[in-house]
Design a protein around this motif. Structure first.
Motif, PDB file in Angstrom:
ATOM      1  N   GLN A 139      -4.217 -38.467 -17.011  1.00 43.08           N
ATOM      2  CA  GLN A 139      -4.864 -38.521 -18.321  1.00 43.08           C
ATOM      3  C   GLN A 139      -5.969 -39.575 -18.365  1.00 43.08           C
ATOM      4  OE1 GLN A 139      -3.940 -36.062 -20.723  1.00 43.08           O
ATOM      5  NE2 GLN A 139      -3.010 -35.493 -18.752  1.00 43.08           N
TER       6      GLN A 139
ATOM      7  N   LYS B  35       5.088 -32.020 -22.106  1.00 36.62           N
ATOM      8  CA  LYS B  35       4.603 -31.222 -23.231  1.00 36.62           C
ATOM      9  C   LYS B  35       5.114 -31.736 -24.562  1.00 36.62           C
ATOM     10  CE  LYS B  35       4.228 -26.435 -24.832  1.00 36.62           C
ATOM     11  NZ  LYS B  35       4.506 -25.012 -24.518  1.00 36.62           N
ATOM     12  N   TYR B  36       6.397 -32.013 -24.628  1.00 40.17           N
ATOM     13  CA  TYR B  36       7.006 -32.306 -25.934  1.00 40.17           C
ATOM     14  C   TYR B  36       7.110 -33.795 -26.259  1.00 40.17           C
ATOM     15  CZ  TYR B  36       8.080 -27.365 -25.976  1.00 40.17           C
ATOM     16  OH  TYR B  36       7.971 -25.992 -25.951  1.00 40.17           O
ATOM     17  N   TYR B  37       6.993 -34.667 -25.252  1.00 36.16           N
ATOM     18  CA  TYR B  37       6.998 -36.103 -25.544  1.00 36.16           C
ATOM     19  C   TYR B  37       5.616 -36.728 -25.346  1.00 36.16           C
ATOM     20  CZ  TYR B  37       8.208 -41.014 -25.645  1.00 36.16           C
ATOM     21  OH  TYR B  37       8.246 -42.355 -25.954  1.00 36.16           O
TER      22      TYR B  37
ATOM     23  N   GLY C 237       2.842 -35.032 -25.001  1.00 36.20           N
ATOM     24  CA  GLY C 237       1.814 -34.248 -25.657  1.00 36.20           C
ATOM     25  C   GLY C 237       0.733 -33.734 -24.724  1.00 36.20           C
ATOM     26  N   ILE C 238       1.072 -33.542 -23.467  1.00 39.51           N
ATOM     27  CA  ILE C 238       0.109 -33.047 -22.486  1.00 39.51           C
ATOM     28  C   ILE C 238       0.124 -31.519 -22.483  1.00 39.51           C
ATOM     29  CG2 ILE C 238      -0.476 -32.970 -20.003  1.00 39.51           C
ATOM     30  CD1 ILE C 238       0.716 -35.771 -19.766  1.00 39.51           C
TER      31      ILE C 238
END
Length: 237
Positions: free
Chosen positions: A154, A232-234, A236-237
């Motif tokens: 990121q 994805k869920y923590y 947010g990627i």
């Protein structure tokens, strides 16, 4: 797609040349760095992966990371299938190159070094064989490995990913590598394991496919699923 597959093949092969090569260097008789130990080996793995990423760029060189990319919507299943195949092939070819480079040292080691130790130059093996625990170690190490790579990626600073991944491999090898040798990658283990099985090594040890398929084979994919869900869920990627 062909260019990307070639990059995955060559990147994996180069990673294995560094990694299996350093194990040959430290284990076999009559090498320059015989007996240099695991700090020497883990450091070479780390730097070797960084070099592969610098050369070949946006590659996964790991079927587990490729699966993570599928689950995050960045790769199709058909591309994943071909990617995993060429990565394993890269692992085989990289190992064959190492064997050619160290062929004289292999000959000087027959009958003097345990056959299982020679096999373990190529593929991983547990320090203590406990398959459920070994499976958990590879699952968890892969989860941390892949999640960390996704987080590192990121940051858009040029060169940060190859350097960051190298430092990550170094840290995981030191902190989590003791029980299983931290494969975290089907291609890293299966390609060299296949090479060991076909190479003309005298009195070779059993390839231990049970361990190879279950622990470094399947566990990293479970870690990949966990990494994709966490990212994805923590994250947010």
């Amino acid at each position: 797609m062909v260019h990307q597959l070639l990059a995955e093949f060559m990147g994996t092969a180069l990673m294995i040349i560094f990694g299996v090569g350093v194990h040959a260097d430290t284990v076999l008789n009559d090498t320059k760095y015989h007996g240099s130990g695991h700090l020497f080996a883990i450091t070479t793995w780390a730097f070797g992966i960084s070099v592969s990423l610098f050369i070949f760029g946006n590659v996964t060189i790991n079927p587990a990371m490729a699966l993570t990319q599928v689950l995050l919507g960045n790769m199709t299943w058909i591309v994943f299938f071909f990617t995993a195949i060429v990565q394993v092939m890269g692992g085989v070819i990289g190992s064959l190159i190492v064997y050619i480079m160290y062929a004289d040292s292999f000959k000087h080691s027959y009958g003097k070094i345990d056959n299982a130790t020679i096999r373990n130059i190529f593929s991983t093996a547990p320090a203590i064989r406990n398959l459920p625990r070994n499976f958990f170690v590879e699952f968890f190490a892969t989860f941390v490995f892949l999640t960390s790579i996704l987080a590192i990626s990121q940051y858009k600073t040029p060169g940060i990913v190859p350097i960051g991944v190298g430092l990550l491999v170094w840290a995981i090898g030191m902190g989590m590598g003791g029980p299983t040798g931290f494969a975290m990658n089907l291609a890293r283990d299966m390609g060299p394991r296949i090479a060991h099985a076909v190479l003309p090594i005298k009195n070779k040890a059993d390839s231990d496919w049970q361990y190879g398929i279950l622990v470094p084979g399947i566990a990293p994919f479970i870690g990949a699923i966990a990494a994709a869900l966490f990212a994805k869920y923590y994250l947010g990627i």
